[in-house]
Design a protein around this motif. Sequence first.
Motif, PDB file in Angstrom:
ATOM      1  N   VAL A 167       4.195  -6.107  -8.336  1.00 14.26           N
ATOM      2  CA  VAL A 167       4.658  -7.452  -8.669  1.00 14.26           C
ATOM      3  C   VAL A 167       4.944  -7.495 -10.168  1.00 14.26           C
ATOM      4  CG1 VAL A 167       4.049  -9.910  -8.724  1.00 14.26           C
ATOM      5  CG2 VAL A 167       3.256  -8.465  -6.842  1.00 14.26           C
ATOM      6  N   TYR A 168       6.130  -7.997 -10.531  1.00 14.69           N
ATOM      7  CA  TYR A 168       6.520  -8.133 -11.930  1.00 14.69           C
ATOM      8  C   TYR A 168       6.417  -9.599 -12.330  1.00 14.69           C
ATOM      9  CZ  TYR A 168       8.260  -3.379 -11.691  1.00 14.69           C
ATOM     10  OH  TYR A 168       8.348  -2.021 -11.559  1.00 14.69           O
ATOM     11  N   VAL A 169       5.849  -9.843 -13.493  1.00 10.26           N
ATOM     12  CA  VAL A 169       5.671 -11.195 -14.006  1.00 10.26           C
ATOM     13  C   VAL A 169       6.322 -11.266 -15.389  1.00 10.26           C
ATOM     14  CG1 VAL A 169       4.015 -12.972 -14.667  1.00 10.26           C
ATOM     15  CG2 VAL A 169       3.491 -11.422 -12.771  1.00 10.26           C
ATOM     16  N   THR A 170       7.232 -12.224 -15.554  1.00 11.57           N
ATOM     17  CA  THR A 170       7.868 -12.451 -16.850  1.00 11.57           C
ATOM     18  C   THR A 170       7.250 -13.693 -17.473  1.00 11.57           C
ATOM     19  OG1 THR A 170       9.919 -11.488 -16.037  1.00 11.57           O
ATOM     20  CG2 THR A 170      10.066 -12.840 -18.020  1.00 11.57           C
ATOM     21  N   GLU A 171       6.784 -13.551 -18.715  1.00 11.19           N
ATOM     22  CA  GLU A 171       6.129 -14.652 -19.410  1.00 11.19           C
ATOM     23  C   GLU A 171       6.675 -14.760 -20.830  1.00 11.19           C
ATOM     24  OE1 GLU A 171       1.666 -14.206 -17.565  1.00 11.19           O
ATOM     25  OE2 GLU A 171       2.255 -12.854 -19.178  1.00 11.19           O
ATOM     26  N   ILE A 172       6.527 -15.951 -21.392  1.00 12.78           N
ATOM     27  CA  ILE A 172       6.822 -16.174 -22.803  1.00 12.78           C
ATOM     28  C   ILE A 172       5.477 -16.257 -23.510  1.00 12.78           C
ATOM     29  CG2 ILE A 172       7.948 -17.645 -24.502  1.00 12.78           C
ATOM     30  CD1 ILE A 172       9.842 -16.429 -22.313  1.00 12.78           C
ATOM     31  N   ILE A 173       5.233 -15.344 -24.431  1.00  9.59           N
ATOM     32  CA  ILE A 173       4.018 -15.383 -25.241  1.00  9.59           C
ATOM     33  C   ILE A 173       4.362 -16.203 -26.482  1.00  9.59           C
ATOM     34  CG2 ILE A 173       2.218 -14.051 -26.393  1.00  9.59           C
ATOM     35  CD1 ILE A 173       2.503 -13.565 -23.327  1.00  9.59           C
ATOM     36  N   ALA A 174       3.850 -17.421 -26.521  1.00 11.70           N
ATOM     37  CA  ALA A 174       4.223 -18.365 -27.579  1.00 11.70           C
ATOM     38  C   ALA A 174       3.356 -18.183 -28.809  1.00 11.70           C
ATOM     39  CB  ALA A 174       4.097 -19.797 -27.065  1.00 11.70           C
ATOM     40  N   ASP A 175       3.991 -18.202 -29.962  1.00 18.35           N
ATOM     41  CA  ASP A 175       3.239 -18.217 -31.209  1.00 18.35           C
ATOM     42  C   ASP A 175       3.510 -19.496 -31.998  1.00 18.35           C
ATOM     43  OD1 ASP A 175       5.742 -17.711 -32.489  1.00 18.35           O
ATOM     44  OD2 ASP A 175       5.405 -15.568 -32.289  1.00 18.35           O
ATOM     45  N   ASN A 176       4.349 -20.369 -31.447  1.00  9.96           N
ATOM     46  CA  ASN A 176       4.655 -21.640 -32.088  1.00  9.96           C
ATOM     47  C   ASN A 176       5.020 -22.638 -30.994  1.00  9.96           C
ATOM     48  OD1 ASN A 176       5.559 -23.758 -33.658  1.00  9.96           O
ATOM     49  ND2 ASN A 176       6.863 -22.500 -34.948  1.00  9.96           N
ATOM     50  N   VAL A 177       4.313 -23.743 -30.941  1.00 15.04           N
ATOM     51  CA  VAL A 177       4.607 -24.809 -29.980  1.00 15.04           C
ATOM     52  C   VAL A 177       4.720 -26.106 -30.754  1.00 15.04           C
ATOM     53  CG1 VAL A 177       3.759 -26.124 -28.005  1.00 15.04           C
ATOM     54  CG2 VAL A 177       3.426 -23.646 -28.076  1.00 15.04           C
ATOM     55  N   ARG A 178       5.808 -26.820 -30.548  1.00 12.80           N
ATOM     56  CA  ARG A 178       6.003 -28.114 -31.202  1.00 12.80           C
ATOM     57  C   ARG A 178       5.988 -29.202 -30.140  1.00 12.80           C
ATOM     58  NH1 ARG A 178       6.085 -28.382 -36.438  1.00 12.80           N
ATOM     59  NH2 ARG A 178       6.622 -26.435 -37.427  1.00 12.80           N
ATOM     60  N   PHE A 179       5.216 -30.234 -30.387  1.00 13.62           N
ATOM     61  CA  PHE A 179       5.146 -31.376 -29.485  1.00 13.62           C
ATOM     62  C   PHE A 179       6.260 -32.329 -29.900  1.00 13.62           C
ATOM     63  CE2 PHE A 179       1.662 -29.105 -28.577  1.00 13.62           C
ATOM     64  CZ  PHE A 179       0.429 -29.455 -29.090  1.00 13.62           C
ATOM     65  N   LEU A 180       7.244 -32.508 -29.058  1.00 15.18           N
ATOM     66  CA  LEU A 180       8.413 -33.304 -29.424  1.00 15.18           C
ATOM     67  C   LEU A 180       8.288 -34.769 -29.041  1.00 15.18           C
ATOM     68  CD1 LEU A 180      11.211 -30.732 -28.550  1.00 15.18           C
ATOM     69  CD2 LEU A 180      10.071 -31.145 -30.730  1.00 15.18           C
ATOM     70  N   GLU A 181       7.197 -35.135 -28.403  1.00 11.20           N
ATOM     71  CA  GLU A 181       6.918 -36.540 -28.088  1.00 11.20           C
ATOM     72  C   GLU A 181       5.484 -36.831 -28.470  1.00 11.20           C
ATOM     73  OE1 GLU A 181       9.617 -37.436 -24.184  1.00 11.20           O
ATOM     74  OE2 GLU A 181       7.596 -36.714 -23.872  1.00 11.20           O
ATOM     75  N   SER A 182       5.259 -38.020 -28.974  1.00 10.22           N
ATOM     76  CA  SER A 182       3.884 -38.414 -29.268  1.00 10.22           C
ATOM     77  C   SER A 182       3.223 -38.874 -27.981  1.00 10.22           C
ATOM     78  CB  SER A 182       3.861 -39.531 -30.310  1.00 10.22           C
ATOM     79  OG  SER A 182       4.397 -40.710 -29.765  1.00 10.22           O
ATOM     80  N   ALA A 183       1.929 -38.951 -28.003  1.00  7.97           N
ATOM     81  CA  ALA A 183       1.175 -39.386 -26.828  1.00  7.97           C
ATOM     82  C   ALA A 183       1.485 -40.831 -26.483  1.00  7.97           C
ATOM     83  CB  ALA A 183      -0.324 -39.222 -27.073  1.00  7.97           C
TER      84      ALA A 183
END
Length: 168
Positions: A90-106
Motif C-alpha cells: 500500500v502506497y500513502v502520499t502525504e504532505i509533511i507540513a512545516d508551516n501552517v497558516r490559519f486563514l480564518e479566526s475562530a
Amino acid sequence: MLNRVILIGRLTRDPELRYTPSGVAVTTFTLAVDRPFTNQQREREADFLNIVTWRQLAETCANYLRKGRLAAVEGRIQIRNYDNNEGRRVYVTEIIADNVRFLESANSGGGGQREEGMSGGGYGQSPQGQGYASTSQGQQRYGGQRDNQDPFQDDGKPIDISDDDLPF
C-alpha cells in the motif's frame, strides 16, 4: 532538486493528535483543495490531501484548527509504503507540513476576514481572545483582549496619500 508544495483548502475533519512512544507530538488531518477548473457537469472537484505536522506545530494545529476551517499549508510531499494484512503493498502520499497558516479566526464563522498564522513561531489567538507568541519553548501570553477591528476598513473618510508614497 526541489520538493515543495503550498496548498490552501478546508479541513474535512478535526485534526487528530497523537504522540510517538518517545513523546513527540504528531497531528494528521485532511485538506480539501479545490481544482482550478470544473468538470463536464460544471461542478468544481477537489483533491483530498493528507497533512502531517510534528512537534509544537502539531499541538498548535490540534488546539486551534477545526473541521471546515480554511488553512494554508506549506511543506513537502512524502510517499511511504507498507504491506497490509493481505500481503499487498500500500502506497500513502502525504504532505509533511512545516508551516501552517490559519486563514480564518475562530470567531469569523467561516468568513475568512483576517489571516492568523502559526509556523512554529508567529502570532495566533486563543479562543479566549488572548494573544500569544509561539516560541520553541512554548506559548507566551501577552496583552489582553485583541482589537478585532479591521485597520483597512473604509469608514467613509477620504484617505490622504501623497504621490511620493505611491510605488508607481
